[in-house]
Design an enzyme around this catalytic site. Structure first.
Site, mmCIF file in Angstrom:
data_model
loop_
_atom_site.group_PDB
_atom_site.id
_atom_site.type_symbol
_atom_site.label_atom_id
_atom_site.label_comp_id
_atom_site.label_asym_id
_atom_site.label_seq_id
_atom_site.Cartn_x
_atom_site.Cartn_y
_atom_site.Cartn_z
ATOM 1 N N HIS A 171 0.823 -1.211 0.000
ATOM 2 C CA HIS A 171 0.000 0.000 0.000
ATOM 3 C C HIS A 171 0.856 1.258 0.000
ATOM 4 O O HIS A 171 1.856 1.331 0.707
ATOM 5 C CB HIS A 171 -0.911 -0.002 1.233
ATOM 6 C CG HIS A 171 -1.715 1.252 1.400
ATOM 7 N ND1 HIS A 171 -2.713 1.611 0.523
ATOM 8 C CD2 HIS A 171 -1.667 2.238 2.342
ATOM 9 C CE1 HIS A 171 -3.249 2.756 0.922
ATOM 10 N NE2 HIS A 171 -2.624 3.157 2.014
ATOM 11 N N SER A 172 0.471 2.229 -0.821
ATOM 12 C CA SER A 172 1.073 3.563 -0.816
ATOM 13 C C SER A 172 2.595 3.484 -0.994
ATOM 14 O O SER A 172 3.087 2.999 -2.011
ATOM 15 C CB SER A 172 0.689 4.288 0.473
ATOM 16 O OG SER A 172 1.006 5.652 0.406
ATOM 17 N N TYR A 173 3.368 3.950 -0.001
ATOM 18 C CA TYR A 173 4.827 3.939 -0.115
ATOM 19 C C TYR A 173 5.384 2.517 -0.159
ATOM 20 O O TYR A 173 6.496 2.292 -0.628
ATOM 21 C CB TYR A 173 5.449 4.697 1.055
ATOM 22 C CG TYR A 173 6.878 5.135 0.807
ATOM 23 C CD1 TYR A 173 7.149 6.372 0.232
ATOM 24 C CD2 TYR A 173 7.945 4.319 1.139
ATOM 25 C CE1 TYR A 173 8.445 6.784 -0.008
ATOM 26 C CE2 TYR A 173 9.259 4.713 0.900
ATOM 27 C CZ TYR A 173 9.500 5.951 0.333
ATOM 28 O OH TYR A 173 10.785 6.344 0.083
ATOM 29 N N GLY A 215 4.484 0.324 -2.158
ATOM 30 C CA GLY A 215 4.681 0.013 -3.568
ATOM 31 C C GLY A 215 6.037 0.478 -4.047
ATOM 32 O O GLY A 215 6.723 -0.225 -4.813
ATOM 33 N N THR A 267 -1.848 -1.096 -3.829
ATOM 34 C CA THR A 267 -3.041 -0.309 -3.552
ATOM 35 C C THR A 267 -2.641 1.152 -3.375
ATOM 36 O O THR A 267 -1.962 1.500 -2.417
ATOM 37 C CB THR A 267 -3.783 -0.809 -2.291
ATOM 38 O OG1 THR A 267 -2.931 -0.748 -1.154
ATOM 39 C CG2 THR A 267 -4.242 -2.252 -2.486
#
Length: 306
Positions: free
Chosen positions: A182-184, A186, A210
């Site tokens: 999720h977010s960072y 990734g 995500t």
């Protein structure tokens, strides 16, 4: 601090907050049955934020217990007794209470001239005063003098991802490894691919991102990694479109589809049904040596043709 703001002192148990998890795993108020309310006190945003953070610390411990008891996961310590693998790698340090010797050492300078020692003590007192104020504002639960100890080889989310891969995931016996980032997270996964490309390709079956903030240009991702990501990754992004609707992207990496919500923090939760389906299809395709049906890739841009 506002004049009428109550003390920043909060309970240390769920019951103290008058909350409980019901049989569906939902956090509900004991008396009203309502979900968590952030604005518990009107016009007191800082107090509400601190209350939210204090409750979050309790829930974090509760989640750890569930992972161990219900999911039978093992709690593994990082090197030299620093602590467990953190849930939030953005804060890869632990706070430990200073011993009396350490506190004394910081102020005891008997060999220095009296004038210099007096001036130094004055500076230290002012520094401590400012630090104590900051710590009380940041986390009112802390009353003891602490110091930060950074975890070796885990000083950033990217380092943490590589460390966990090298010491745990790569050595596991699992035949199918999946990532939900999720977010960072990734961005951290993409950095892992850059550093361990062959290993990741050999062991990872599929990756669900995500609302990832990775960028294949800024991270200088090579063509072979971009090609692998297009075939084995999918990014569920915040969007007003229905769940799984294709979302166009100008970046040459994995397909992007709607998470069915415009709220960044809900993209993982809203996408879970589709993510698990995506993983199941990836396993079936791997076992049958046939590529998954391109239900989420049908509208993919052929970036090499741009």
């Amino acid at each position: 601090m506002k004049k009428d703001e109550p003390p920043l002192e909060f309970p240390d148990t769920l019951e103290g907050f008058e909350y409980v998890f019901n049989e569906k795993g939902q956090l509900r108020h004991i008396k009203t049955g309502e979900p968590f309310v952030f604005n518990y006190r009107e016009d007191l945003h800082r107090w509400n934020q601190k209350r939210y953070e204090a409750l979050g610390e309790i829930i974090t411990k509760y989640v750890y217990e569930l992972l161990q008891k219900e999911c039978h996961l093992k709690k593994v310590t990082l090197p030299e007794g620093y602590g467990v693998i953190v849930l939030n790698p953005n804060e890869n340090y632990i706070e430990v209470e200073k011993t009396k010797a350490q506190v004394q050492l910081s102020s005891d300078s008997s060999d220095e001239p009296a004038e210099k020692r007096e001036r130094k003590d004055k500076i230290q007192k002012e520094t401590k005063k400012r630090r104590d104020f900051y710590e009380k504002y940041r986390n009112p639960q802390k009353e003891k003098e602490t110091m930060q100890m950074y975890i070796r080889d885990n000083g950033s989310p990217e380092e943490h991802a590589i460390y966990v891969w090298d010491h745990f995931i790569s050595q596991s016996a699992a035949e199918n490894v999946f990532f939900v980032a999720h977010s960072y997270g990734g961005l951290a996964f993409v950095e892992l691919m850059i550093q361990r490309e062959a290993e990741v390709k050999n062991k990872v079956t599929a990756v669900a991102l995500t609302d990832s903030v990775h960028n294949v240009w800024h991270q200088e991702v090579g063509k072979t990694i971009r090609e692998w990501m297009r075939e084995n990754c999918c990014n569920w992004v915040s969007s007003s479109e229905p769940l799984d609707t294709s979302v166009e992207s100008m970046l040459p990496d994995c397909p992007r589809v709607s998470a069915g919500t415009e709220r960044h923090e809900l993209t993982s939760w809203k996408s879970f049904p589709s993510i698990f389906k995506f993983f199941s299809e990836a396993v079936e395709a791997k076992n049958s040596s046939v590529k998954p049906t391109p239900t989420r890739r049908s509208n993919r841009i052929k970036y090499e043709e741009l």
